[in-house]
Design a protein around this motif. Structure first.
Motif, PDB file in Angstrom:
ATOM      1  N   HIS A 429     -72.488  -4.478 -24.842  1.00  0.00           N
ATOM      2  CA  HIS A 429     -72.659  -3.960 -23.793  1.00  0.00           C
ATOM      3  C   HIS A 429     -71.682  -2.513 -24.144  1.00  0.00           C
ATOM      4  CE1 HIS A 429     -74.411  -7.164 -21.456  1.00  0.00           C
ATOM      5  NE2 HIS A 429     -73.667  -7.788 -21.968  1.00  0.00           N
ATOM      6  N   ASP A 430     -72.376  -1.531 -23.722  1.00  0.00           N
ATOM      7  CA  ASP A 430     -71.605   0.193 -23.954  1.00  0.00           C
ATOM      8  C   ASP A 430     -71.954   1.114 -22.894  1.00  0.00           C
ATOM      9  OD1 ASP A 430     -74.159   0.822 -25.053  1.00  0.00           O
ATOM     10  OD2 ASP A 430     -73.380   0.322 -27.019  1.00  0.00           O
ATOM     11  N   THR A 431     -71.690   2.272 -23.112  1.00  0.00           N
ATOM     12  CA  THR A 431     -72.058   3.440 -22.427  1.00  0.00           C
ATOM     13  C   THR A 431     -73.516   3.371 -22.036  1.00  0.00           C
ATOM     14  OG1 THR A 431     -71.914   4.724 -24.278  1.00  0.00           O
ATOM     15  CG2 THR A 431     -69.830   4.429 -22.972  1.00  0.00           C
ATOM     16  N   THR A 432     -74.371   2.771 -22.865  1.00  0.00           N
ATOM     17  CA  THR A 432     -75.796   2.980 -22.778  1.00  0.00           C
ATOM     18  C   THR A 432     -76.449   2.146 -21.576  1.00  0.00           C
ATOM     19  OG1 THR A 432     -76.211   1.137 -24.506  1.00  0.00           O
ATOM     20  CG2 THR A 432     -75.896   3.577 -24.974  1.00  0.00           C
ATOM     21  N   ASP A 433     -75.512   0.803 -21.327  1.00  0.00           N
ATOM     22  CA  ASP A 433     -76.194  -0.126 -20.333  1.00  0.00           C
ATOM     23  C   ASP A 433     -75.000  -0.272 -19.123  1.00  0.00           C
ATOM     24  OD1 ASP A 433     -74.523  -1.682 -21.947  1.00  0.00           O
ATOM     25  OD2 ASP A 433     -75.737  -3.390 -22.030  1.00  0.00           O
ATOM     26  N   THR A 434     -74.027   0.286 -19.163  1.00  0.00           N
ATOM     27  CA  THR A 434     -72.899   0.207 -18.238  1.00  0.00           C
ATOM     28  C   THR A 434     -72.586   1.533 -17.713  1.00  0.00           C
ATOM     29  OG1 THR A 434     -70.958   0.542 -19.442  1.00  0.00           O
ATOM     30  CG2 THR A 434     -72.352  -1.798 -19.497  1.00  0.00           C
ATOM     31  N   PRO A 435     -71.810   1.593 -16.559  1.00  0.00           N
ATOM     32  CA  PRO A 435     -71.265   2.980 -15.922  1.00  0.00           C
ATOM     33  C   PRO A 435     -70.139   3.343 -16.797  1.00  0.00           C
ATOM     34  CG  PRO A 435     -71.467   1.363 -14.234  1.00  0.00           C
ATOM     35  CD  PRO A 435     -71.769   0.642 -15.581  1.00  0.00           C
ATOM     36  N   MET A 436     -69.619   2.778 -17.796  1.00  0.00           N
ATOM     37  CA  MET A 436     -68.585   3.168 -18.580  1.00  0.00           C
ATOM     38  C   MET A 436     -68.560   4.599 -19.122  1.00  0.00           C
ATOM     39  SD  MET A 436     -67.293  -0.532 -20.304  1.00  0.00           S
ATOM     40  CE  MET A 436     -66.882  -2.075 -19.389  1.00  0.00           C
ATOM     41  N   LYS A 437     -67.426   5.227 -19.415  1.00  0.00           N
ATOM     42  CA  LYS A 437     -67.721   6.561 -20.088  1.00  0.00           C
ATOM     43  C   LYS A 437     -67.067   6.697 -21.408  1.00  0.00           C
ATOM     44  CE  LYS A 437     -69.607   8.180 -16.249  1.00  0.00           C
ATOM     45  NZ  LYS A 437     -71.105   8.329 -16.197  1.00  0.00           N
ATOM     46  N   THR A 438     -66.477   5.330 -21.861  1.00  0.00           N
ATOM     47  CA  THR A 438     -65.773   5.412 -23.067  1.00  0.00           C
ATOM     48  C   THR A 438     -66.206   4.014 -23.795  1.00  0.00           C
ATOM     49  OG1 THR A 438     -63.643   5.381 -24.241  1.00  0.00           O
ATOM     50  CG2 THR A 438     -63.772   4.694 -22.045  1.00  0.00           C
ATOM     51  N   MET A 439     -66.232   4.212 -25.082  1.00  0.00           N
ATOM     52  CA  MET A 439     -66.432   2.797 -25.748  1.00  0.00           C
ATOM     53  C   MET A 439     -65.127   1.932 -26.073  1.00  0.00           C
ATOM     54  SD  MET A 439     -69.565   2.947 -26.310  1.00  0.00           S
ATOM     55  CE  MET A 439     -70.289   2.425 -28.100  1.00  0.00           C
ATOM     56  N   ASN A 440     -64.002   2.484 -25.472  1.00  0.00           N
ATOM     57  CA  ASN A 440     -62.940   1.517 -25.666  1.00  0.00           C
ATOM     58  C   ASN A 440     -62.534   0.793 -24.633  1.00  0.00           C
ATOM     59  OD1 ASN A 440     -62.567   3.213 -28.033  1.00  0.00           O
ATOM     60  ND2 ASN A 440     -61.540   4.810 -26.925  1.00  0.00           N
ATOM     61  N   VAL A 441     -62.634  -0.668 -24.833  1.00  0.00           N
ATOM     62  CA  VAL A 441     -62.599  -1.451 -23.910  1.00  0.00           C
ATOM     63  C   VAL A 441     -61.280  -2.329 -24.022  1.00  0.00           C
ATOM     64  CG1 VAL A 441     -63.159  -3.332 -22.137  1.00  0.00           C
ATOM     65  CG2 VAL A 441     -64.900  -1.659 -22.995  1.00  0.00           C
ATOM     66  N   THR A 442     -59.971  -1.845 -23.274  1.00  0.00           N
ATOM     67  CA  THR A 442     -58.684  -2.410 -23.787  1.00  0.00           C
ATOM     68  C   THR A 442     -58.359  -3.502 -22.785  1.00  0.00           C
ATOM     69  OG1 THR A 442     -57.889  -0.614 -22.430  1.00  0.00           O
ATOM     70  CG2 THR A 442     -58.213  -0.100 -24.939  1.00  0.00           C
ATOM     71  N   GLY A 443     -58.734  -3.655 -21.591  1.00  0.00           N
ATOM     72  CA  GLY A 443     -58.498  -4.801 -20.850  1.00  0.00           C
ATOM     73  C   GLY A 443     -59.501  -5.575 -20.062  1.00  0.00           C
ATOM     74  N   ILE A 444     -59.444  -6.755 -19.909  1.00  0.00           N
ATOM     75  CA  ILE A 444     -60.577  -7.493 -19.174  1.00  0.00           C
ATOM     76  C   ILE A 444     -59.654  -8.621 -18.522  1.00  0.00           C
ATOM     77  CG2 ILE A 444     -62.608  -8.748 -19.152  1.00  0.00           C
ATOM     78  CD1 ILE A 444     -63.141  -7.417 -22.034  1.00  0.00           C
ATOM     79  N   ASP A 445     -60.022  -8.859 -17.156  1.00  0.00           N
ATOM     80  CA  ASP A 445     -59.675  -9.987 -16.361  1.00  0.00           C
ATOM     81  C   ASP A 445     -60.643 -10.268 -15.441  1.00  0.00           C
ATOM     82  OD1 ASP A 445     -57.947 -12.108 -15.684  1.00  0.00           O
ATOM     83  OD2 ASP A 445     -56.413 -10.637 -14.847  1.00  0.00           O
ATOM     84  N   VAL A 446     -60.626 -11.595 -14.871  1.00  0.00           N
ATOM     85  CA  VAL A 446     -61.610 -12.097 -13.815  1.00  0.00           C
ATOM     86  C   VAL A 446     -60.918 -12.394 -12.696  1.00  0.00           C
ATOM     87  CG1 VAL A 446     -63.352 -13.675 -13.405  1.00  0.00           C
ATOM     88  CG2 VAL A 446     -63.015 -12.822 -15.746  1.00  0.00           C
ATOM     89  N   ASP A 447     -61.337 -11.909 -11.478  1.00  0.00           N
ATOM     90  CA  ASP A 447     -60.824 -12.386 -10.252  1.00  0.00           C
ATOM     91  C   ASP A 447     -61.264 -13.520  -9.535  1.00  0.00           C
ATOM     92  OD1 ASP A 447     -63.103 -11.703  -8.778  1.00  0.00           O
ATOM     93  OD2 ASP A 447     -62.421  -9.645  -8.340  1.00  0.00           O
ATOM     94  N   SER A 448     -60.592 -13.978  -8.431  1.00  0.00           N
ATOM     95  CA  SER A 448     -60.990 -15.373  -7.971  1.00  0.00           C
ATOM     96  C   SER A 448     -62.588 -15.476  -7.521  1.00  0.00           C
ATOM     97  CB  SER A 448     -60.185 -15.519  -6.600  1.00  0.00           C
ATOM     98  OG  SER A 448     -60.197 -14.503  -5.849  1.00  0.00           O
ATOM     99  N   LYS A 449     -63.238 -14.143  -7.298  1.00  0.00           N
ATOM    100  CA  LYS A 449     -64.580 -14.391  -6.845  1.00  0.00           C
ATOM    101  C   LYS A 449     -65.536 -14.329  -7.988  1.00  0.00           C
ATOM    102  CE  LYS A 449     -63.475 -12.188  -2.307  1.00  0.00           C
ATOM    103  NZ  LYS A 449     -63.990 -11.128  -1.361  1.00  0.00           N
ATOM    104  N   GLY A 450     -65.002 -14.161  -9.219  1.00  0.00           N
ATOM    105  CA  GLY A 450     -65.853 -14.162 -10.463  1.00  0.00           C
ATOM    106  C   GLY A 450     -66.370 -12.684 -10.867  1.00  0.00           C
TER     107      GLY A 450
END
Length: 756
Positions: A429-450
């Motif tokens: 997944h990158d800027t072509t199929d998500t709203p992201m404006k950069t290809m640098n994904v430097t942090g990911i976490d999941v909250d209590s609702k998934g």
């Protein structure tokens, strides 16, 4: 000292042998290193010793088994440059890039650190070793040191072997058949001198002869066979000494081949030159064993007693030559690289992200994918060559698991992110199929609702840098503060117990710090070192972690600090715990923090690994390369296996783990167990009671109910060293174990059988 144990050989064509054991005892270390590289090989007592600067192992040919070889087994260091054995005297030497040496005599290991501790200026790297009965000639970047192997002392050293006493790297050394002359292959050509003759000072360059009728810049190796001296010249060929002149024996090398070594084995001289191997029988007879494209960086080769040929290749590791042009490849199970940027635990698995960015936030361009330690037992690597990992994606640097969709999300620096579902389903997944404006994904976490939260780096001006994707696939984008450039450069995200998103930020040449954000009321706050703006220990924040009690911890270039009440994130300040009158590790560069099942803090620094109790009032341990098997003091990342309590430590030279005495707390005592049980004669470790609730009281009594020992659990684990408070060791017999919660509503009773 036990140097080598035994594991069964798993596959003949590709030997894959685990350097693991899922049930390692508490207090035990184990290595997790790649073995698909070899630069040196030795043979003794029907056993191969194989090493590179990254890892080492042995291959017992009698038992068809391999075993890792490391500091855990008594080695002094990690980065081995050469191993040599003399079977006649049953003596071996292990040389390191630092100049240190381990000597093996009749199976016992002794350290010889005279070169390492010497005042020699510059590199002391050991390039080669030649053993003649009681003498070892150690070739180094500074010259040659001769060691008496009976007394374990230096006989003499020859340094600065160049005109005007200038430095000269020595690659190899041999004596002639009568051992009255010594020959060297050096950075500036082939040299010789009379050896062991009174009145001749070999520290003086004038007593050395430099041969000008052979290359003075490409000579890389020397060897002796049946009284004749040979020299290997890179890109040219092999020469033999006739009188005072060198003559090419007819063996020529191509323009890309380095003649790494001339190794005497099975009464032949083995010529190792990248993808070429030759054997020399005499000055007029040589044989091309192979020229192959199967491997291209052959460094050394050796025969075993049955005449089987074994090869050490930098790219392919240990290779056995079969009949014809077929080969067998042997390696231990392990990660595919020593490079790790981040460690992460999920579902009985440790994942190592291999990519990342450098100190000025530029890509590393590492294509290694990621590797997982699965089911406490074995490593599996995921990259474009051995899985469905999307091709062309490098520099993965962070991971987070979402239990709602059973998916692991892997962020990269420059390639978007990858979603992964076992056993082998990947989607990029990158800027072509998500709203992201950069290809640098430097942090990911999941909250209590998934909902999965993504922090990004290098977002264009006035564009969002924080994103959220619900379990139904709905995206939200957040622009934190358009007036602050820092908002565009997020490096990590952690979600606390009240839903706040904690992020560190920074870029080269700009102020750095911490941001906290809550989307429910669109609150955002920036923390700096100012006492009115959050009181960080330093603006250079290296890591964020949230412990078992919900406290937010940050590690910086000047120690660490905590935010104790996340509900006051937009009004309170960070506070550094005090230890011995100062802020904890105030003068250390803290690179990573992780809390174990007992909420104790494992803290990585550039100077070693610390273990503190839960509130930092007591330092429980400090591990460095000098008092532990750590490969390096530079700790890059830490995570902990929740089920076993095994602490995985990534250093800049590879991964190692340590089985600690704390695990995650259990909901009840239904999975409580005691091991080892029974305890057999000779066991010197601790008895472990695991599967407990946090901080429960554990009492151990004899069968008459007399209290012998008591302690509280660290998370879900308690241990007993079989000694009571009076220092009396438990005798043979049965002992009872009682564990109970504070209010007594849950209990566990077990028995331990001890045989001394």
């Amino acid at each position: 000292m036990r140097l080598f144990a035994t594991l069964s050989l798993f596959i003949i064509v590709l030997g894959s042998i685990a350097q693991t054991n899922s049930n390692i005892p508490i207090g035990v270390w184990r290595t997790h290193l790649p073995s698909k590289s070899a630069s040196t090989i030795a043979y003794a007592n029907n056993k191969l010793y194989v090493s590179s600067a990254k890892s080492s192992f042995t291959f017992d040919l009698s038992e068809n088994s391999m075993e890792p070889l490391s500091k855990i087994d008594g080695l002094s260091e990690h980065e081995i440059s050469v191993i040599r054995f003399n079977e006649e005297t049953n003596t071996g030497l292990i040389g390191y890039t630092s100049g240190n040496i381990d000597i093996i005599k009749n199976g016992r290991l002794e350290n010889f650190d005279v070169i390492y501790r010497s005042s020699i200026v510059g590199s002391k790297k050991i390039n080669n070793i030649t053993i003649y009965k009681t003498r070892a000639f150690v070739c180094c970047d500074y010259g040659v040191t001769v060691i008496d192997l009976v007394r374990n002392e230096v006989v003499e050293s020859w340094m600065n072997l160049r005109i005007n006493a200038l430095p000269n790297i020595v690659y190899a050394c041999v004596l002639n058949a009568t051992q009255d002359s010594v020959f060297l292959a050096t950075q500036y050509g082939i040299m010789s001198a009379s050896y062991n003759k009174p009145g001749i000072n070999l520290m003086d360059f004038v007593n050395w002869k430099v041969y000008t009728n052979i290359s003075t810049s490409l000579s890389r190796s020397v060897g002796e066979l049946n009284g004749r001296i040979y020299a290997g010249v890179s890109t040219i060929g092999v020469f033999v000494l006739n009188g005072s002149s060198w003559q090419n024996i007819g063996l020529t090398l191509d323009a890309t081949s380095t003649c790494w070594n001339l190794i005497k084995s099975n009464n032949q001289l083995l010529v190792c030159a990248n993808n070429n191997l030759y054997t020399i029988d005499n000055p007029t007879t040589y044989t091309k064993v192979f020229t192959t494209n199967s491997f291209k960086n052959l460094r050394e080769a050796i025969y075993d007693r049955k005449g089987n040929l074994w090869l050490a290749d930098v790219n392919e590791g240990l290779v056995g030559k079969n009949g014809g042009d077929t080969y067998s490849y042997f390696q231990l199970n392990g990660p595919s690289s020593t490079t790790t940027f981040n460690l992460y635990y999920y579902k009985n698995t440790i994942i190592a992200n291999s990519g990342g960015y450098n100190s000025v936030y530029f890509p590393q361009y590492r294509p290694d994918g990621f590797y997982e330690f699965q089911a406490q037992d074995k490593w599996r690597s995921y990259d474009q060559y051995n899985s469905n990992y999307p091709p062309g994606i490098g520099d993965n640097l962070t991971s987070s698991y979402n239990s709602f969709d059973d998916t692991l999300y892997v962020g990269t620096f420059g390639y978007g992110y990858v979603s992964f579902q076992q056993p082998n389903t990947f989607v990029r997944h990158d800027t072509t199929d998500t709203p992201m404006k950069t290809m640098n994904v430097t942090g990911i976490d999941v909250d209590s609702k998934g909902t999965v939260w993504f922090a990004t780096y290098g977002t264009p001006v006035f564009q969002p840098s924080l994103y959220a994707r619900t379990k139904k696939g709905v995206w939200s984008s957040y622009t934190l503060n358009t007036s602050k450039n820092e908002s565009r450069y997020l490096l990590q995200v952690k979600i606390d117990s009240v839903g706040n998103k904690w992020m560190r930020y920074g870029t080269n040449g700009m102020d750095k710090g911490v941001i906290v954000f809550n989307e429910k009321n669109n609150q955002v706050r920036y923390f700096t070192t100012s006492s009115t703006q959050g009181n960080l220990p330093s603006n250079r924040i290296n890591c964020i972690d949230i412990d078992q009690k919900g406290v937010v911890w940050v590690g910086s270039e000047q120690g660490l600090s905590a935010f104790y009440d996340p509900s006051r994130a937009f009004s309170g300040s960070f506070s550094a715990p005090i230890y011995n009158g100062f802020g904890v590790l105030f003068d250390k560069n803290v690179t990573c923090i992780k809390s174990d099942g007992g909420n104790r803090k494992w803290v990585g620094t550039t100077e070693g690994l610390w273990l503190f109790n839960d509130n930092f009032t007591e330092a429980l341990a400090f591990y460095t390369i000098n008092n532990s098997p750590l490969y390096s003091n530079n700790i890059v990342s830490i995570d902990i296996h929740a089920i076993t309590g095994e602490v995985f430590i990534a250093t800049d030279k590879g991964i190692i783990s340590y089985r600690s005495d704390a695990t995650e707390s259990n909901k009840d005592f239904s999975e409580a167990k005691i091991f080892p049980n029974p305890v057999r004669p000779g066991y010197s470790g601790v008895i472990t009671i695991e599967g407990l609730k946090d901080n429960v009281m554990v009492k151990i009594t004899d069968m008459q109910g007399k209290l012998f020992y008591e302690a509280k659990s660290n998370g879900g684990t308690a241990t007993w060293n079989m000694i009571n408070y009076a220092g009396i060791k438990a005798e043979t017999g049965m002992y009872l174990v009682f564990a109970t919660t504070d209010k007594g509503e849950e209990k566990f009773v077990g028995k331990i059988a001890i045989v001394q």
